[in-house]
Enzyme design. Structure first.
Site, mmCIF file in Angstrom:
data_model
loop_
_atom_site.group_PDB
_atom_site.id
_atom_site.type_symbol
_atom_site.label_atom_id
_atom_site.label_comp_id
_atom_site.label_asym_id
_atom_site.label_seq_id
_atom_site.Cartn_x
_atom_site.Cartn_y
_atom_site.Cartn_z
ATOM 1 N NE ARG A 1 -38.176 -43.294 88.925
ATOM 2 C CZ ARG A 1 -37.428 -42.282 89.471
ATOM 3 N NH1 ARG A 1 -36.185 -41.974 89.313
ATOM 4 N NH2 ARG A 1 -37.956 -41.768 90.606
ATOM 5 C CE1 TYR B 1 -49.252 -46.940 88.671
ATOM 6 C CE2 TYR B 1 -47.393 -46.540 87.139
ATOM 7 C CZ TYR B 1 -48.650 -47.023 87.371
ATOM 8 O OH TYR B 1 -49.076 -48.232 86.859
ATOM 9 C CD GLU B 2 -43.128 -47.118 90.774
ATOM 10 O OE1 GLU B 2 -42.078 -46.633 91.201
ATOM 11 O OE2 GLU B 2 -43.989 -47.911 91.243
ATOM 12 N N GLY B 3 -42.503 -41.778 90.044
ATOM 13 C CA GLY B 3 -41.911 -40.625 89.566
ATOM 14 C C GLY B 3 -42.782 -39.560 88.508
#
Length: 589
Positions: A297, A438-440
């Protein structure tokens, strides 16, 4: 369009804002002097500019492709990745006992930014490998560390993160992949994983998949998830690669951007079971995977800054060369380069100030991470860890959201030519669009900011950061002069707006969660803007103190801070109101 690493800007932030000398003074970083740091930055710039950047456009035109289970990457990628590994770049911040260089995260972050600016698609492979290394360093057994870390750090092998499944998306409680114990310490893993970045490629000898799966007696939900190492090729006792494991790429995605990065669908266990080993303890997999996720992140936040820098450089170059229209003030009778037109200057300054503010926040966050890991005082370590954890969702969420605005402005500066693929402006816009997802997603980062980072400690970390902002305000207020007064006034209003929202979140998150979480993304953006304004205010003070050394450079820092205060920080009131507005009505449901 070529890329030139903004080394002068980077060195200024490292030195004056992120306090590199303090990081250099931490135990374990004594060899990382300022001279060493500058030499590393120069070499990273050279590699990024000369080896990786020229492949960016190639990757968009000749993406990675899949055929019968194998993935062939963009021409030039394999050779560039070999040079990346040979140069020691994968191990820049990892421990020397496993072959790394052991340099600070702060320095590695600047190098990481350059690599991502040069080529987002290429840099994704080492980015995911970094996350795998961090997870194994934290939770792996001594045997696993000895078997996998040296090859990952050398770049001989790469790593992946396998969370998402077709039915699960971001809801990891719905993960169905299963792991059956074989009685000898190994497991057979079965299931399908999607959106696996560099899940299959031809750039390394092996791919080490870190996979979330459930053991037979695991409880439901996220508490029943375990983490497994499932390599593409099994590893022999002597560390060499052995037989092909039962994990296969059944397709790769066709995407809007980052086309050279293969995003794989992986099938585990279709031919009897993929052999894996448990990382740490059963049912603690999500906890371990969060180590990898937080690393990723932060790195994705750096991607947002990096692609914005690349787009800004292209927009400035075009604006200087494109001649169109006479100036509105009548100062010339003929057409001039568009960089002289007021709105083009506004767009370019918006891009520049957003990038410089976000970069400073990210570098400061990296410095707090170094202190959290290496400071000799436990209390100081805990304080820095709290600040770093608070900043990670902001670095990720804010920096990726602004990348959409900055890359869009790049297209706008180009006018109609920006919509034409041949100019290259559109690629930055397309590549950036995945970053807030992506990655949250941004909402996931905002939910994390509310729940884990603000409510859990009763707002303590947020209030401490606001107190530090107030200290910068005081220094700006004492300075005198119209420019400093402008930044002081806007920063004070921004900090007050943020404090109001923090108290609202702490007071209402449990009693009225819908109202709080409906405003969570505006809250995250408010943090991003105010923290960026804070760092630019600090940069302004530092620039004024050094102005005699390089007046043009430091005057530009002061002007950038003033512009950000007037045009970006001034948005704080609106974001405060959106954060406090309450739940969204169901009119469209």
């Amino acid at each position: 369009m070529t890329y030139h690493a903004p080394l002068k800007d980077m060195r200024f932030i490292l030195d004056a804002i992120a306090s590199f000398d303090a990081v250099h003074g931490l135990p374990g970083f004594e060899e990382a002097s300022w001279d060493v740091a500058c030499a590393v930055l120069e070499e990273a710039a050279k590699f990024s500019e000369e080896v990786v950047a020229p492949l960016n456009r190639v990757g968009d035109l000749e993406p990675s492709h899949w055929s019968e289970g194998a993935v062939v990457t963009t021409p030039g990628f394999s050779d560039a990745f070999r040079q990346f590994g040979d140069g020691g770049w994968q191990g820049i911040q990892h421990p020397p006992p496993f072959g790394g260089q052991g340099l600070p995260k702060l320095l590695a972050t600047a190098c990481q930014e350059m690599l991502h600016s040069a080529n987002l698609s290429f840099a994704l492979c080492p980015m995911l490998t970094d996350g795998a290394i961090e997870a194994l360093l934290t939770a792996g057994s001594d045997e696993q560390k000895a078997m996998f870390l040296p090859k990952l750090i050398s770049g001989e092998w790469t790593g992946t993160m396998n969370l998402t499944e077709p039915q699960a998306g971001s809801d990891l409680a719905a993960v169905r992949a299963r792991a059956e114990p074989l009685g000898d310490g190994t497991y057979k893993v079965f299931g399908t994983k999607i959106f696996i970045t560099y899940g299959e490629h031809d750039m390394a000898d092996n791919i080490v998949h870190l996979v979330l799966a459930r053991t037979p007696a695991a409880p439901d939900g996220v508490k029943g998830i375990s983490l497994f190492i499932v390599p593409k090729f099994l590893v022999n006792a002597n560390g060499s690669t052995g037989a092909r494991n039962d994990v296969h790429c059944v397709s790769i995605e066709h995407k809007l951007g980052i086309k050279a990065s293969p995003t794989a669908v992986l099938q585990f266990g279709d031919h009897g079971g993929a052999i894996g080993t448990l990382v740490g303890e059963e049912n603690r997999g999500l906890e371990y995977m969060f180590i990898m996720m937080n690393s990723a992140r932060f790195a994705v936040g750096m991607q947002g800054i990096a692609v914005s820098e690349r787009a800004y450089q292209q927009a400035v170059t075009y604006a200087r060369e494109r001649v169109q229209s006479r100036p509105v003030d009548g100062s010339a009778c003929e057409a001039v380069a568009i960089i002289h037109h007021p709105d083009v200057k506004r767009m370019l300054m918006t891009m520049r100030s957003l990038i410089e503010g976000a970069r400073a926040v990210a570098y400061v966050a990296a410095a707090t991470s170094d202190a959290a890991h290496s400071h000799p005082d436990e209390t100081v370590r805990k304080q820095n860890q709290a600040v770093y954890e608070f900043l990670v969702p902001i670095v990720k969420g804010w920096s990726t959201e602004l990348s959409i605005d900055v890359t869009s402005l790049c297209v706008q500066v180009h006018g109609g030519m920006g919509f034409i693929e041949e100019t290259g402006a559109a690629q930055h816009y397309r590549d950036a669009r995945i970053l807030p997802i992506y990655e949250g997603t941004t909402a996931i980062q905002a939910n994390d900011l509310v729940g884990r980072k603000t409510v859990r400690d009763g707002g303590a970390a947020a209030r401490a950061l606001c107190a530090s902002i107030a200290e910068t305000e005081a220094a700006l207020g004492k300075h005198g002069g119209a420019a400093f007064a402008t930044v002081h006034a806007h920063l004070a209003k921004g900090r007050a707006a943020l404090e109001t929202v923090v108290e609202f979140v702490v007071a209402n998150a449990k009693s009225d969660p819908n109202a709080v979480f409906a405003g969570s993304v505006p809250y995250l953006k408010l943090c991003g803007i105010v923290f960026s304004g804070w760092q630019l205010g600090r940069a302004m003070l530092a620039a004024d103190a050094r102005r005699a050394d390089d007046p043009a450079f430091y005057d530009a820092k002061i002007a950038t801070a003033v512009f950000f205060a007037q045009h970006i920080l001034s948005q704080s009131f609106g974001l405060r109101e959106a954060s406090l507005a309450g739940d969204v009505p169901n009119l469209m449901i």
